[in-house]
Design a protein around this motif. Structure first.
Motif, PDB file in Angstrom:
ATOM      1  N   LYS A   1       0.717  -1.211  -0.173  1.00 44.97           N
ATOM      2  CA  LYS A   1      -0.069   0.168  -0.072  1.00 44.97           C
ATOM      3  C   LYS A   1       1.055   1.301   0.097  1.00 44.97           C
ATOM      4  O   LYS A   1       1.821   1.407   0.826  1.00 44.97           O
ATOM      5  CB  LYS A   1      -0.700  -0.082   1.068  1.00 44.97           C
ATOM      6  CG  LYS A   1      -1.942  -1.173   1.044  1.00 44.97           C
ATOM      7  CD  LYS A   1      -2.750  -0.863   2.545  1.00 44.97           C
ATOM      8  CE  LYS A   1      -3.765  -2.078   2.429  1.00 44.97           C
ATOM      9  NZ  LYS A   1      -4.776  -2.062   3.656  1.00 44.97           N
ATOM     10  N   LEU A   2       0.641   2.167  -0.958  1.00 47.43           N
ATOM     11  CA  LEU A   2       1.316   3.436  -1.088  1.00 47.43           C
ATOM     12  C   LEU A   2       0.699   4.481  -0.321  1.00 47.43           C
ATOM     13  O   LEU A   2      -0.413   4.523  -0.131  1.00 47.43           O
ATOM     14  CB  LEU A   2       1.524   3.763  -2.599  1.00 47.43           C
ATOM     15  CG  LEU A   2       2.184   2.686  -3.451  1.00 47.43           C
ATOM     16  CD1 LEU A   2       2.315   3.192  -4.909  1.00 47.43           C
ATOM     17  CD2 LEU A   2       3.672   2.497  -2.948  1.00 47.43           C
ATOM     18  N   GLU A   3       1.667   5.501   0.352  1.00 46.51           N
ATOM     19  CA  GLU A   3       0.891   6.579   1.209  1.00 46.51           C
ATOM     20  C   GLU A   3       0.464   7.587  -0.008  1.00 46.51           C
ATOM     21  O   GLU A   3       1.413   8.324  -0.441  1.00 46.51           O
ATOM     22  CB  GLU A   3       2.025   7.227   1.878  1.00 46.51           C
ATOM     23  CG  GLU A   3       2.252   6.037   3.046  1.00 46.51           C
ATOM     24  CD  GLU A   3       3.376   6.677   4.149  1.00 46.51           C
ATOM     25  OE1 GLU A   3       3.563   7.960   4.117  1.00 46.51           O
ATOM     26  OE2 GLU A   3       4.120   6.008   4.753  1.00 46.51           O
ATOM     27  N   ARG A   4      -0.898   7.831  -0.258  1.00 45.00           N
ATOM     28  CA  ARG A   4      -1.520   8.522  -1.080  1.00 45.00           C
ATOM     29  C   ARG A   4      -0.990  10.142  -0.687  1.00 45.00           C
ATOM     30  O   ARG A   4      -0.707  10.862  -1.685  1.00 45.00           O
ATOM     31  CB  ARG A   4      -3.003   8.508  -0.834  1.00 45.00           C
ATOM     32  CG  ARG A   4      -3.843   9.288  -1.883  1.00 45.00           C
ATOM     33  CD  ARG A   4      -3.433   8.904  -3.307  1.00 45.00           C
ATOM     34  NE  ARG A   4      -4.067   9.803  -4.297  1.00 45.00           N
ATOM     35  CZ  ARG A   4      -4.153   9.487  -5.392  1.00 45.00           C
ATOM     36  NH1 ARG A   4      -3.606   8.410  -6.090  1.00 45.00           N
ATOM     37  NH2 ARG A   4      -4.690  10.499  -6.395  1.00 45.00           N
ATOM     38  N   GLU A   5      -0.754  10.617   0.373  1.00 40.24           N
ATOM     39  CA  GLU A   5      -0.378  11.857   0.825  1.00 40.24           C
ATOM     40  C   GLU A   5       0.710  12.386   0.399  1.00 40.24           C
ATOM     41  O   GLU A   5       1.170  13.227  -0.191  1.00 40.24           O
ATOM     42  CB  GLU A   5      -0.644  12.155   2.344  1.00 40.24           C
ATOM     43  CG  GLU A   5      -2.019  12.174   2.650  1.00 40.24           C
ATOM     44  CD  GLU A   5      -2.193  12.565   4.130  1.00 40.24           C
ATOM     45  OE1 GLU A   5      -1.197  12.822   4.833  1.00 40.24           O
ATOM     46  OE2 GLU A   5      -3.434  12.509   4.600  1.00 40.24           O
ATOM     47  N   LEU A   6       1.889  11.278   0.632  1.00 44.12           N
ATOM     48  CA  LEU A   6       3.142  11.384   0.148  1.00 44.12           C
ATOM     49  C   LEU A   6       3.158  11.642  -1.264  1.00 44.12           C
ATOM     50  O   LEU A   6       4.231  12.309  -1.714  1.00 44.12           O
ATOM     51  CB  LEU A   6       3.996  10.439   0.923  1.00 44.12           C
ATOM     52  CG  LEU A   6       5.624  10.405   0.551  1.00 44.12           C
ATOM     53  CD1 LEU A   6       6.117  11.506   1.140  1.00 44.12           C
ATOM     54  CD2 LEU A   6       6.192   9.132   1.219  1.00 44.12           C
ATOM     55  N   ILE A   7       2.766  10.731  -1.925  1.00 51.25           N
ATOM     56  CA  ILE A   7       2.874  10.494  -3.395  1.00 51.25           C
ATOM     57  C   ILE A   7       2.149  11.918  -4.056  1.00 51.25           C
ATOM     58  O   ILE A   7       2.775  12.392  -4.965  1.00 51.25           O
ATOM     59  CB  ILE A   7       1.996   9.524  -3.950  1.00 51.25           C
ATOM     60  CG1 ILE A   7       2.603   8.188  -3.588  1.00 51.25           C
ATOM     61  CG2 ILE A   7       1.849   9.639  -5.573  1.00 51.25           C
ATOM     62  CD1 ILE A   7       1.812   6.932  -4.090  1.00 51.25           C
ATOM     63  N   ASP A   8       1.025  12.447  -3.337  1.00 46.25           N
ATOM     64  CA  ASP A   8       0.615  13.693  -3.886  1.00 46.25           C
ATOM     65  C   ASP A   8       1.593  14.851  -3.637  1.00 46.25           C
ATOM     66  O   ASP A   8       1.769  15.778  -4.634  1.00 46.25           O
ATOM     67  CB  ASP A   8      -0.666  14.053  -3.250  1.00 46.25           C
ATOM     68  CG  ASP A   8      -1.714  13.103  -3.866  1.00 46.25           C
ATOM     69  OD1 ASP A   8      -1.651  12.521  -4.979  1.00 46.25           O
ATOM     70  OD2 ASP A   8      -2.902  13.009  -2.925  1.00 46.25           O
ATOM     71  N   GLN A   9       2.265  14.876  -2.614  1.00 46.01           N
ATOM     72  CA  GLN A   9       3.158  15.773  -2.383  1.00 46.01           C
ATOM     73  C   GLN A   9       4.419  15.810  -3.318  1.00 46.01           C
ATOM     74  O   GLN A   9       4.913  16.848  -3.695  1.00 46.01           O
ATOM     75  CB  GLN A   9       3.587  15.533  -0.769  1.00 46.01           C
ATOM     76  CG  GLN A   9       4.667  16.668  -0.335  1.00 46.01           C
ATOM     77  CD  GLN A   9       5.171  16.478   1.225  1.00 46.01           C
ATOM     78  OE1 GLN A   9       4.613  15.804   1.819  1.00 46.01           O
ATOM     79  NE2 GLN A   9       6.555  17.211   1.505  1.00 46.01           N
ATOM     80  N   LEU A  10       4.953  14.644  -3.625  1.00 47.72           N
ATOM     81  CA  LEU A  10       5.982  14.419  -4.459  1.00 47.72           C
ATOM     82  C   LEU A  10       5.450  14.932  -5.895  1.00 47.72           C
ATOM     83  O   LEU A  10       6.472  15.734  -6.496  1.00 47.72           O
ATOM     84  CB  LEU A  10       6.572  12.902  -4.698  1.00 47.72           C
ATOM     85  CG  LEU A  10       7.212  12.279  -3.277  1.00 47.72           C
ATOM     86  CD1 LEU A  10       7.249  10.933  -3.350  1.00 47.72           C
ATOM     87  CD2 LEU A  10       8.458  13.112  -3.143  1.00 47.72           C
TER      88      LEU A  10
END
Length: 446
Positions: A100-109
């Motif tokens: 499972k990927l961290e959605r918030e972190l991916i959006d920030q990147l």
């Protein structure tokens, strides 16, 4: 697969051409029939006769059949491609797709990457839609960076020079302030120690003198440790400040160098001499070799100088300024010089082929660590890591590397396995030296 793609391309072009020609002929004949009918608007029977004749001619020429046939050929090849894609083996790697990927972190990147490349409208819209959190001031930093970069691309160094001068002034002020703060701290600590000692000497009795002396010694030892930590941090800050000042000073010279060469390209020799006399003096101690080379360009004619020093006049100087400014700007702003999202994609692309091969041979469980080392390029390695020679595991905070008495290094978990039945001593797995786990072992921190 390549043969199918080529066939798809050819049939697609053929279908477009045939459909285009057939529809064009049909429209032209329809236009001529409409014009002829409009001229004979009074005779309705004649009008219907002409339109029926036009309809019969379409059926005779079979234009609709040719269009359908070309479309059918195209869809036949397209279905072949679809079937071939379905028959291909899956490119998914189970232990990666299951994580499972961290959605918030991916959006920030993603948002930070869009700001880095200068697409501010799209980045703002993405932040608004996704609700991702960007570090405070990050957008402003990227706006300023791209404004300076755009001016550098237009061979204008004014804004870059202003930024350099402001950065150097701030760093010099910070270094002066740090020195003053250090002096005050040293004076205050020395005064406090004297006062504490005087108060304790007055208050305590003779019987408690020994105990108090022991306490003072312990306090002094703690102070010395804290001082040592403070010194280490201040030394790191000082070296970083010196590095920033050095690189910024060198970048300032390169800005003047590029502008000077731009003047020479316009064949304005007098202006170039004035500019060099005004700005190159302050760099005489650090960049004398380059200044001599730049002065030598004045001796030659413009065309000969280009042949004699091609690396100065081929435009690469401005390209180097562009990339170097990004590195120095990010160093001063204390942010990564490369986009983390871009680095992750590049590293993943280089490693995915190895992971795919290994996943077919070894059953890999989902977890934080892989059972093998994935080779990546040096530009993707940002910190040191230790692999235990006994357990073949990478060290972590919970399982740090341990230095033994003999000088060999193993992981803490391997040391615990060697300490069986509550023993305190164990033999090194690589030499006959006996190590005491309570005295001789030292944890190593990278």
């Amino acid at each position: 697969m390549e043969i199918l793609i080529e066939e798809l391309k050819t049939t697609h072009q053929k279908t477009l051409q045939e459909t285009d020609t057939q529809l064009r002929f049909t429209l032209e004949s329809l236009e001529s029939a409409v014009e002829f009918v409009s001229a004979m608007s009074e005779d309705e029977e004649m009008m219907f006769q002409i339109l029926n004749e036009w309809k019969d001619s379409l059926h005779e020429e079979k234009r609709d059949i040719t269009i359908k046939k070309s479309q059918k050929d195209y869809h036949r090849v397209l279905s072949k491609v679809g079937k071939h894609l379905v028959s291909l083996p899956s490119n998914e790697i189970p232990f990666l797709t299951s994580k499972k990927l961290e959605r918030e972190l991916i959006d920030q990147l993603i948002a930070e990457h869009l700001y880095r490349i200068g697409d501010f409208e799209l980045a703002d819209q993405f932040v608004q839609d996704s609700g991702s959190k960007i570090p405070e001031g990050f957008r402003g930093l990227m706006v300023q960076m791209h404004q300076i970069l755009n001016q550098l691309d237009q061979r204008d160094i004014s804004s870059a020079l202003n930024w350099v001068h402001q950065t150097l002034q701030l760093r010099e002020k910070d270094s002066v302030k740090e020195k003053e703060v250090k002096k005050k701290l040293i004076q205050e600590t020395s005064k406090n120690k004297k006062e504490i000692k005087m108060e304790k000497e007055i208050e305590i009795k003779k019987e408690e003198e020994k105990e108090i002396e022991i306490e003072i010694e312990k306090d002094e030892e703690q102070d010395e440790k804290e001082k040592g930590k403070g010194k280490e941090n201040s030394q790191k800050n000082n070296t970083q400040q010196k590095q920033i000042i050095k690189r910024t000073h060198s970048f300032e010279f390169k800005l003047h160098k590029a502008f000077y060469l731009n003047i020479l390209l316009r064949n304005e020799i007098k202006e170039a001499i004035k500019y060099s006399q005004k700005w190159f003096k302050k760099f005489a101690l650090t960049h004398m070799k380059e200044i001599k080379q730049l002065a030598g360009c004045l001796v030659y004619s413009n065309d000969f100088a280009k042949r004699r020093f091609p690396e100065l006049f081929d435009g690469s100087v401005w390209l180097q300024l562009h990339s170097e400014f990004i590195e120095i700007y990010c160093l001063v702003a204390e942010i990564p010089s490369h986009s983390p999202l871009e680095l992750l994609c590049q590293a993943g692309e280089s490693a995915v082929s190895v992971l795919k091969k290994v996943s077919g041979l070894i059953p890999i469980k989902t977890g934080d660590e892989l059972p093998m080392e994935i080779p990546v390029a040096n530009n993707f390695k940002f910190h040191s890591s230790f692999i235990c020679p006994v357990s073949k595991e990478r060290s972590t905070q919970k399982n740090p590397p341990v230095l033994l008495k003999c000088g060999h290094v193993i992981s803490k978990s391997s040391m615990k396995t060697l300490l069986e039945n509550g023993k305190t001593k164990f033999k090194c797995p690589y030499c006959p030296v006996i190590t005491n786990s309570q005295i001789d072992c030292i944890e190593i921190k990278f």
